[in-house]
Scaffold this motif. Structure first.
Motif, PDB file in Angstrom:
ATOM      1  N   GLU A  17      -3.084  -8.022   3.867  1.00  0.00           N
ATOM      2  CA  GLU A  17      -2.083  -7.096   3.523  1.00  0.00           C
ATOM      3  C   GLU A  17      -1.271  -7.737   2.466  1.00  0.00           C
ATOM      4  O   GLU A  17      -0.763  -7.263   1.220  1.00  0.00           O
ATOM      5  N   ALA A  20      -2.698  -8.427  -0.721  1.00  0.00           N
ATOM      6  CA  ALA A  20      -3.058  -7.188  -1.545  1.00  0.00           C
ATOM      7  C   ALA A  20      -1.452  -6.839  -2.259  1.00  0.00           C
ATOM      8  O   ALA A  20      -1.522  -6.242  -3.223  1.00  0.00           O
ATOM      9  N   ARG A  24      -0.622  -6.421  -6.376  1.00  0.00           N
ATOM     10  CA  ARG A  24       0.035  -5.104  -6.685  1.00  0.00           C
ATOM     11  C   ARG A  24       1.383  -5.467  -7.567  1.00  0.00           C
ATOM     12  O   ARG A  24       1.518  -4.920  -8.413  1.00  0.00           O
ATOM     13  N   THR A 133       7.803  -5.510   1.313  1.00  0.00           N
ATOM     14  CA  THR A 133       7.083  -5.688   0.297  1.00  0.00           C
ATOM     15  C   THR A 133       7.530  -7.040  -0.292  1.00  0.00           C
ATOM     16  O   THR A 133       7.992  -8.039   0.479  1.00  0.00           O
ATOM     17  N   ARG A 135       8.816  -9.714  -3.693  1.00  0.00           N
ATOM     18  CA  ARG A 135       9.094  -9.524  -5.277  1.00  0.00           C
ATOM     19  C   ARG A 135       9.311 -11.193  -5.608  1.00  0.00           C
ATOM     20  O   ARG A 135       9.068 -12.034  -4.765  1.00  0.00           O
TER      21      ARG A 135
END
Lengths: 167, 167, 167
Positions: A17, A20, A24, A133, A135
């Motif tokens: 994940e 991925a 993204r 997430t 950055r």
């Protein structure tokens, strides 16, 4: 039932994940930049992230500086004429909450009704986990031209990440 | 042993598999189109799927219309001379049995013994689950040129899928 | 708790990891070749792997032959002038310890201060598991030009791997 098997699996799935999520993130920049969504594109970086895009002039320090660059006449002129900030597939190396990705960036422009390759660069993305997430801490671009900048970027990064050969 | 942990994991793995299946679907079109396997290439769409490829003229409605286009003189002339319908890496957003993917399409042609960039497009793929795999409901291409078509496609899709910034 | 559910999940996660490892392998070649890391780039192949790169002349047999080619004047001249051996996203089909991946290769060169597309090829990667990672048994490149080499490569591979249509 092996509790450890499940726990190990959770770690393995988490790493897939992460990869991925990084893919993204990297793939978000080009479409946003080409659409003129400047704060969206700049939002790929941390607030204090750096975009060292050419080795000429100072890097953009902070995502507000990236946003400002994208709002400037240079970039706005490109998108009015038509431009593609294309990112190739990434080669990514995860290390917990940090990761490094390498890829090629192609910037294609219009001239007399035709597209041409304006810039072909080696790119290194230093990314970090940010909550759920990821950055960008630093993005470094160097042209794959006669200056050797791109060649050196790829060479140094591969040596640092993988040593003598591919995983 | 936590039954819920396993169930959650099943869902997470399923989403990674969905993303891989959509990647495979998108990456199937170019090689099939360039090989002249017209029904294979058209099979990427649902039977009643749509290929809105340019904004000029009517979209191809149904995969039989896509197949017919690929069998036509235009496409057959391209592949005889040599052509590459290249798809870039996708930025994909899953929502259960639906997903949207964005990428760049580069069509490269031959001219006087050289390759050149004929078309550089922003692409939106609206895909849906179909049994154990995925198929295209609608593919929309817009050139990243002075018309602004590609810019608008990327801008609208990013806003719709992600709102103000990257995930 | 269903032991079988966990075991099935282990298999599914393993296949996703295999796909990621193959992606990583394929994406390692270009940056290493462009950086002049010749043994790193050649290390993508098995020791007795084959690089059938053009259909002209004999294929490179063994990764030492690939390394030697990369050390030669031809390749060294390219990287001194600036070159990008770009690999597009792969379409991969796994079968246990073997896999086949298809993608596009773009080689971009410099000329009079500009980049241009020198070679646009259809590529087939036959790869095999090697301990905890994967290596290339054979890489086959064919130009997508008027010779039809690339068209035939993609056509034969898609037919062999997928039959009549996309998965």
């Amino acid at each position: 039932m092996n509790e450890n098997a499940v726990e190990e699996l959770v770690g393995r799935v988490g790493r897939l994940e992460d990869e991925a999520a990084i893919r993204r993130l990297v793939m978000s920049y080009g479409p946003a930049a080409d659409a003129g969504l400047t704060s969206f594109a700049a939002g790929v970086w941390f607030e204090d992230g750096v975009y060292d895009w050419d080795g000429q002039g100072a890097p953009y320090e902070g995502n507000a500086a990236v946003d400002e660059m994208l709002q400037g006449d240079g970039h706005q002129g490109l998108i009015a004429a038509g431009v593609a900030h294309f990112s190739g597939p990434i080669l990514v190396e995860l290390e917990g909450d940090h990761a490094t990705a390498l890829n090629y960036s192609l910037v294609m422009r219009r001239e007399e009704g035709r597209f041409y390759l304006w810039r072909v660069s080696a790119v290194r993305w230093d990314v970090e986990r940010s909550g759920s997430t990821w950055r960008v801490r630093r993005r470094t671009n160097r042209l794959l031209d006669e200056t050797g900048g791109g060649r050196e970027l790829f060479g140094a990064a591969l040596g640092e990440l993988f040593g003598e050969g591919p995983r």
